[in-house]
Write an enzyme that holds these catalytic residues in place. Structure first.
Site, PDB file in Angstrom:
ATOM      1  N   SER A 210       0.830  -1.221   0.000  1.00  0.00           N
ATOM      2  CA  SER A 210       0.000   0.000   0.000  1.00  0.00           C
ATOM      3  C   SER A 210       0.853   1.255   0.000  1.00  0.00           C
ATOM      4  O   SER A 210       0.372   2.337  -0.369  1.00  0.00           O
ATOM      5  CB  SER A 210      -0.882   0.047   1.243  1.00  0.00           C
ATOM      6  N   CYS A 243      -2.129   0.529   9.909  1.00  0.00           N
ATOM      7  CA  CYS A 243      -1.383  -0.738   9.954  1.00  0.00           C
ATOM      8  C   CYS A 243      -1.389  -1.467   8.614  1.00  0.00           C
ATOM      9  O   CYS A 243      -2.384  -1.408   7.905  1.00  0.00           O
ATOM     10  CB  CYS A 243      -1.974  -1.648  11.036  1.00  0.00           C
ATOM     11  N   GLY A 245       1.592  -0.085   8.121  1.00  0.00           N
ATOM     12  CA  GLY A 245       2.417   1.122   8.164  1.00  0.00           C
ATOM     13  C   GLY A 245       2.968   1.614   6.839  1.00  0.00           C
ATOM     14  O   GLY A 245       3.862   2.460   6.810  1.00  0.00           O
ATOM     15  N   ASP A 262      -4.779   2.633  14.591  1.00  0.00           N
ATOM     16  CA  ASP A 262      -5.313   1.362  14.069  1.00  0.00           C
ATOM     17  C   ASP A 262      -5.385   0.393  15.243  1.00  0.00           C
ATOM     18  O   ASP A 262      -4.638   0.543  16.221  1.00  0.00           O
ATOM     19  CB  ASP A 262      -4.361   0.799  12.986  1.00  0.00           C
ATOM     20  N   ASP A 299      -6.580   5.552   5.074  1.00  0.00           N
ATOM     21  CA  ASP A 299      -6.728   4.434   4.125  1.00  0.00           C
ATOM     22  C   ASP A 299      -7.650   3.367   4.718  1.00  0.00           C
ATOM     23  O   ASP A 299      -7.503   2.184   4.418  1.00  0.00           O
ATOM     24  CB  ASP A 299      -5.316   3.859   3.836  1.00  0.00           C
ATOM     25  N   LYS A 328     -12.983   4.145  -0.826  1.00  0.00           N
ATOM     26  CA  LYS A 328     -13.107   2.779  -1.359  1.00  0.00           C
ATOM     27  C   LYS A 328     -14.420   2.695  -2.126  1.00  0.00           C
ATOM     28  O   LYS A 328     -15.479   3.088  -1.604  1.00  0.00           O
ATOM     29  CB  LYS A 328     -13.093   1.760  -0.223  1.00  0.00           C
TER      30      LYS A 328
END
Ligand SMILES: C[S@@+](CC[C@H](N)C(=O)[O-])C[C@H]1O[C@@H](n2cnc3c(N)ncnc32)[C@H](O)[C@@H]1O
Length: 378
Positions: A210, A243, A245, A262, A299, A328
């Site tokens: 990510s 997470c 990270g 998170d 995110d 999303k």
């Protein structure tokens, strides 16, 4: 043949165009078509989007020819969410003779390129799809005789460039071996990358893939000359849904101090940098622990309207100055969802007297999500 040192300044670019060609992720053709329909309708550019599912591109055909100047003014690449590239098409040859492609291309260019036209770079492209891999190999091979031919006709500058797309660029887009779109892109209104794909190397010490999403977002939305201003040792950020990270890693690499939120576990090496404070908390309830921050990044996998509202609240409350976040979009009506999110955020920020810029892109490293960047302006 003479080679001018600044030929792109002089080359005529006001071609007569038959349509617009945009690349996108395979499966997103309908979303892109909806977007092109809306933008063209807004500017009274009449035509229709041809959508072939899972082809990785959309062709918007004009009912009557338009000029590059008018299209360049009305349709801006940065405004398009789902387009990876924007090309003004001056010719479509649907029945290219496979044994002698250059002859037909030559004839069309002779007729349609204006007197004195000379591109600075030329690329041969195809759609980024699973089925398109063989075609991509062919395009790589074909680009050599194609460029040689263009140079011989003085339609392309002799000089080699490091970057794939520089100045006025001539595009040959193969739909398949015997169907080609010929078009041009202009440097201030396109992706600077071949096929519109921003390739990045995965950093071996990053905690997740990510990380590439935020890296691409930073490069896409913020000019390189401003990176140091926006990200440095004096800057702090909150990362919601951090997470393991990957996004925090990008910020820390740029010197930023991060509050990572998170319930999952953060990468050990990242925690050891001393630049990360971890809080096991709900991102929808968390408030900044040390006062307002320069950046909010997010995110979290959640409903886009919930995330949009959360981002708005942070900005309106003054808890964060700028924001980069993913919406999303697992639904089909992605363009509609993006318009709703933008309208809701814009209305609330404007009511709060906040001046800002809005940028949104379906990035190459994104999946079913669009990345938004809101920069507060003074
Ligand atoms: C796609 S992952 C984030 C990946 C991260 N950006 C990276 O680069 O490594 C989504 C994360 O959001 C977290 N998350 C989802 N809902 C959350 C919530 N309400 N509060 C905090 N974290 C949440 C999940 O635990 C998950 O770790």
């Amino acid at each position: 043949m003479t080679v001018s040192s600044t030929p792109q300044n002089n080359t005529p670019t006001n071609l007569s165009l038959s349509g617009l060609l945009c690349y996108c992720r395979s499966g997103y053709e309908a979303n892109l078509a909806q977007e092109l329909d809306a933008i063209c309708a807004l500017h009274q550019i009449f035509g229709f989007a041809k959508v072939l599912p899972n082809t990785g591109f959309v062709y918007f055909a004009f009912y009557s020819p338009e000029t590059t100047d008018r299209i360049n003014e009305a349709v801006r690449f940065d405004d398009l969410i789902f387009a990876r590239q924007l090309i003004g098409v001056f010719a479509h040859i649907p029945d290219l003779d496979r044994s002698n492609r250059l002859t037909q291309i030559h004839a069309v260019c002779t007729t349609l390129l204006p007197e004195g036209f000379r591109a600075q770079t030329a690329v041969v492209e195809s759609a980024d799809t699973e089925d398109g891999k063989e075609l991509a190999k062919f395009c790589r091979k074909f680009s050599v005789p194609f460029r040689q031919h263009l140079r011989a006709q003085d339609w392309l500058i002799q000089r080699k460039t490091k970057q794939a797309l520089v100045g006025v660029t001539l595009h040959a887009f193969f739909e398949h071996g015997s169907s080609i779109h010929l078009g041009i892109s202009l440097p201030n209104n396109r992706s600077a990358h071949e096929n519109g794909i921003y390739r990045l190397k995965f950093p071996s010490d990053a905690p997740s893939r990510s990380t590439l999403k935020l890296e691409e977002a930073i490069h896409t939305f913020i000019p390189k000359s401003e990176h140091q201003y926006y990200f440095n040792d004096d800057v702090n950020a909150v990362d919601l849904g951090a997470c393991p990270g990957g996004w925090t890693y990008q910020l820390v690499q740029r010197g930023v101090h991060v509050e990572a939120i998170d319930n999952g576990a953060m990468d050990d090496a990242l925690m050891k940098t001393g630049r990360v404070d971890y809080f096991a908390a709900d991102g929808f309830k968390y408030q900044p622990q040390y006062g307002s921050v320069n950046w909010l990044v997010c995110d979290m996998i959640e409903q886009p309207d919930r995330v949009a509202q959360l981002m708005t609240d942070w900005l309106v409350n003054g808890w964060a100055h700028h924001a980069i976040f993913n919406l999303k979009l697992p639904m089909k009506q992605r363009y509609v969802a993006m318009c709703q999110a933008k309208a809701s955020i814009t209305t609330q920020l404007t009511s709060a007297n906040i001046k800002f810029t809005w940028q949104a892109k379906h990035l190459y490293h994104n999946r079913d999500e669009v990345t938004v960047c809101i920069l507060r302006t003074s």
